[in-house]
Design a protein around this motif. Structure first.
Motif, short mmCIF file in Angstrom:
data_model
loop_
_atom_site.label_atom_id
_atom_site.label_comp_id
_atom_site.label_asym_id
_atom_site.label_seq_id
_atom_site.Cartn_x
_atom_site.Cartn_y
_atom_site.Cartn_z
N MET A 1 0.81 -1.22 0.00
CA MET A 1 0.00 0.00 0.00
C MET A 1 0.84 1.27 0.00
O MET A 1 1.85 1.36 0.69
N TYR A 2 0.39 2.24 -0.79
CA TYR A 2 0.91 3.61 -0.75
C TYR A 2 -0.28 4.51 -0.44
O TYR A 2 -1.36 4.34 -1.00
N THR A 3 -0.09 5.48 0.45
CA THR A 3 -1.26 6.23 0.91
C THR A 3 -1.02 7.74 0.94
O THR A 3 0.09 8.20 1.19
N SER A 4 -2.11 8.48 0.71
CA SER A 4 -2.07 9.94 0.79
C SER A 4 -2.45 10.44 2.18
O SER A 4 -2.29 11.62 2.48
N GLY A 5 -3.00 9.54 3.03
CA GLY A 5 -3.58 10.03 4.27
C GLY A 5 -4.82 10.85 3.98
O GLY A 5 -5.50 10.65 2.97
N ARG B 1 3.50 19.31 4.41
CA ARG B 1 4.62 18.94 5.29
C ARG B 1 4.14 18.07 6.45
O ARG B 1 4.84 17.15 6.89
N LYS B 2 2.94 18.37 6.95
CA LYS B 2 2.40 17.57 8.04
C LYS B 2 2.12 16.15 7.58
O LYS B 2 2.41 15.18 8.29
N ARG B 3 1.53 15.98 6.37
CA ARG B 3 1.28 14.63 5.86
C ARG B 3 2.60 13.87 5.73
O ARG B 3 2.68 12.68 6.07
N ALA C 1 2.70 9.81 5.22
CA ALA C 1 2.02 9.63 3.93
C ALA C 1 3.05 9.50 2.82
O ALA C 1 4.16 10.04 2.90
N ASP C 2 2.67 8.78 1.75
CA ASP C 2 3.55 8.58 0.61
C ASP C 2 3.33 9.62 -0.49
O ASP C 2 4.22 9.89 -1.28
N LEU C 3 2.12 10.16 -0.56
CA LEU C 3 1.76 11.11 -1.60
C LEU C 3 0.68 12.03 -1.04
O LEU C 3 0.26 11.88 0.10
N ILE C 4 0.22 12.96 -1.86
CA ILE C 4 -0.77 13.96 -1.45
C ILE C 4 -1.97 13.87 -2.38
O ILE C 4 -1.83 13.69 -3.59
N LYS C 5 -3.18 14.03 -1.80
CA LYS C 5 -4.38 14.13 -2.62
C LYS C 5 -5.08 15.45 -2.29
O LYS C 5 -5.32 15.76 -1.13
N HIS D 1 6.46 17.94 -4.30
CA HIS D 1 7.53 17.48 -5.18
C HIS D 1 8.90 17.69 -4.55
O HIS D 1 9.82 16.88 -4.74
N ALA D 2 9.06 18.76 -3.79
CA ALA D 2 10.32 18.98 -3.09
C ALA D 2 10.59 17.89 -2.07
O ALA D 2 11.75 17.58 -1.75
N LEU D 3 9.52 17.29 -1.55
CA LEU D 3 9.65 16.22 -0.56
C LEU D 3 9.62 14.83 -1.20
O LEU D 3 9.60 13.81 -0.50
N GLY D 4 9.61 14.78 -2.53
CA GLY D 4 9.59 13.50 -3.23
C GLY D 4 8.23 12.83 -3.23
O GLY D 4 8.13 11.62 -3.43
N MET D 5 7.18 13.62 -3.02
CA MET D 5 5.82 13.08 -2.98
C MET D 5 5.06 13.48 -4.24
O MET D 5 5.17 14.62 -4.69
N LYS D 6 4.27 12.58 -4.78
CA LYS D 6 3.44 12.90 -5.94
C LYS D 6 2.10 13.47 -5.47
O LYS D 6 1.73 13.35 -4.30
N VAL D 7 1.39 14.09 -6.41
CA VAL D 7 0.12 14.74 -6.09
C VAL D 7 -0.99 14.19 -6.99
O VAL D 7 -0.87 14.23 -8.23
N ALA D 8 -2.04 13.69 -6.37
CA ALA D 8 -3.24 13.25 -7.07
C ALA D 8 -4.32 14.31 -6.88
O ALA D 8 -4.54 14.78 -5.76
N ALA D 9 -4.98 14.70 -7.97
CA ALA D 9 -6.00 15.75 -7.90
C ALA D 9 -7.36 15.19 -8.27
O ALA D 9 -7.57 14.76 -9.41
N HIS D 10 -8.27 15.18 -7.29
CA HIS D 10 -9.68 14.87 -7.56
C HIS D 10 -10.23 16.04 -8.38
O HIS D 10 -10.30 17.16 -7.88
N ALA D 11 -10.60 15.78 -9.63
CA ALA D 11 -11.07 16.87 -10.48
C ALA D 11 -12.11 16.34 -11.47
O ALA D 11 -11.79 15.54 -12.35
N HIS D 12 -13.34 16.81 -11.30
CA HIS D 12 -14.41 16.50 -12.25
C HIS D 12 -14.54 17.60 -13.30
O HIS D 12 -14.66 17.32 -14.49
N GLY D 13 -14.53 18.84 -12.87
CA GLY D 13 -14.78 19.96 -13.76
C GLY D 13 -13.66 20.23 -14.75
O GLY D 13 -12.48 20.04 -14.45
N ALA D 14 -14.03 20.71 -15.94
CA ALA D 14 -13.05 20.94 -17.01
C ALA D 14 -11.99 21.97 -16.59
O ALA D 14 -10.79 21.79 -16.85
N ASP D 15 -12.41 23.04 -15.94
CA ASP D 15 -11.47 24.08 -15.53
C ASP D 15 -10.50 23.56 -14.48
O ASP D 15 -9.29 23.80 -14.55
N ALA D 16 -11.00 22.80 -13.51
CA ALA D 16 -10.14 22.25 -12.46
C ALA D 16 -9.14 21.25 -13.04
O ALA D 16 -7.98 21.19 -12.61
#
Length: 432
Positions: free
Chosen positions: A155-159, A200-202, A207-211, A243-258
């Motif tokens: 498992m890899y987790t965003s918390g 930074r807190k995550r 946590a392994d990544l950020i959402k 990214h500075a901390l070596g963590m990837k970012v997942a973005a929940h995004a439904h809308g076209a602009d987001a």
């Protein structure tokens, strides 16, 4: 006396060395057909050599090194252990979300997750990415799985997920404004300074990544999935700090602009992508952003809305009936334009493989659907050197199905052999 101590030490070292040697294990898997996750092109009659938990070589033909244990999969199609890059800790969608928020604790979710995570492993998912749970609980579960205290996928987790006040991750939505709970504020970020600090807190919490939640959602109260709820400055602060901390970012995004903003600002994946348009597609292709189209949760929730509307609040019921039918239609525009796909279901109950059929029914080729859950998913995780393909140096995560999934994708729901890290979990003498 000194010589006796040295002799005793030597004997102890020799005994320890013999014990380690006795634990070492060599295995060869004879694969009738291999789809290695590097490409979808199959190879016939291949031997996969394994030492302990890692693959050491992949050789043509059926070879049997001296002393190696043979796992005979010569009548099956062998694939890398599958990866789901969008799961959760337990299933908060079993009932009314408002009731669940004020009657269930994080511990309920943690214990409730165990059967589902075991079911995912037994269905062939040897690695998952958890995208939203109480950080301390899911980090503990990740550790328990690693220590073999709980049976489940790697498992890899965003918390905890993060978004603005009133956004998709705000636990206060739909409740009496006077109600609060310890930890709820951790899911709320307003402004770039709060965003950077939360990342930074995550990281500090394990946590392994950020959402993040740049758009509204479906199963949250009253927010609009088409609205962009995070500013460019907030998204940029998250991305640059992570990214500075070596963590990837997942973005929940439904809308076209987001979607377009998040991809342009450097997130690593767009989750859902319901209203993706040409601008979003161009941004994703330009920045190498993955799309994680969650076909399975859309199908499950649409069925629930039609069959058991009483299980939803009026807001989530209306949004489910609106968003559900659009998932495949718009995601297919991105696929046909060449946006990279990774396999994510937004579920955690063991039905994950059913998404393969939904993807193929929408128009994705069987080979691309399989690659989305193997090599592509590993690349998105940032752990392609460990998982996602059958190559030397990777974990010995191996699954097998009867027949050819490239001609019958439904076979991906019939995994009858699972090996995780060199240990057989399903079939062929499980537990050895």
């Amino acid at each position: 006396m000194r010589l006796r101590h040295l002799a005793a030490l030597s004997i102890g070292i020799a005994a320890w060395t013999m014990a380690v040697a006795a634990e070492a294990r060599d295995v060869v898997v004879h694969a009738g057909r291999l789809i290695d996750g590097v490409t979808a092109k199959p190879r016939d009659k291949v031997s996969i050599l394994i030492h302990d938990d890692r693959i050491t070589a992949v050789q043509p033909g059926f070879v049997t090194p001296a002393g190696a244990e043979v796992v005979d999969l010569s009548q099956q199609t062998v694939l890398p252990g599958l990866i789901d890059v969008h799961t959760h800790l337990g299933d908060p969608r079993r009932g009314n979300s408002i009731v669940g928020r004020v009657t269930r604790t994080g511990f309920d979710s943690a214990y409730g997750a165990i059967p589902g995570y075991r079911a995912m492993l037994h269905a062939g998912f040897t690695t998952v990415r958890n995208l939203g749970a109480d950080t301390e609980l899911v980090v503990a579960l990740r550790r328990a799985v690693k220590d073999d205290l709980v049976e489940g996928p790697r498992m890899y987790t965003s918390g905890r997920m993060m978004g603005p006040t009133g956004g998709h991750s705000d636990p206060h939505n739909g409740l009496d404004p006077e109600l609060d709970h310890a930890g709820w504020e951790d899911a709320v970020i307003d402004g770039p300074a709060e965003a950077a600090k939360a990342v930074r807190k995550r990281n500090r919490e394990g946590a392994d990544l950020i959402k993040i939640m740049p758009s509204g959602g479906v199963l949250s109260e009253n927010d609009n999935p088409e609205h962009t709820l995070m500013t460019d400055e907030e998204i940029s602060a998250v991305v640059s700090t992570a990214h500075a901390l070596g963590m990837k970012v997942a973005a929940h995004a439904h809308g076209a602009d987001a979607i377009e903003r998040s991809a342009r600002l450097g997130v690593d994946s767009i989750e859902h992508g319901t209203f993706v348009n040409q601008a979003g597609i161009a941004a994703m292709k330009a920045h190498g952003t993955y799309l994680v189209p969650t076909f399975l949760i859309a199908d499950q929730m649409l069925r629930r809305a039609n069959e058991h509307p009483e299980m939803m609040t009026p807001s989530t019921l209306a949004k489910t009936k609106w968003i559900g039918p659009l998932t495949a239609e718009n995601n297919m525009k991105a696929y046909r334009a060449g946006v990279k796909l990774a396999f994510g279901t937004d579920t955690s109950e063991g039905e994950n493989a059913r998404q393969f059929g939904l993807m193929v029914a929408a128009g994705i080729s069987p080979g691309d659907a399989i690659l989305a859950a193997t090599g592509n998913a590993a690349d998105l995780l940032g752990h392609a050197a460990d998982v996602g393909t059958i190559q030397a140096g990777r974990y010995a995560d191996i699954v097998a199905v009867p027949g050819d999934p490239l001609t019958d994708i439904a076979l991906m729901e019939k995994v009858d052999f699972v090996m995780k890290g060199g240990t057989i979990v399903v079939g062929g003498g499980a537990g050895r």
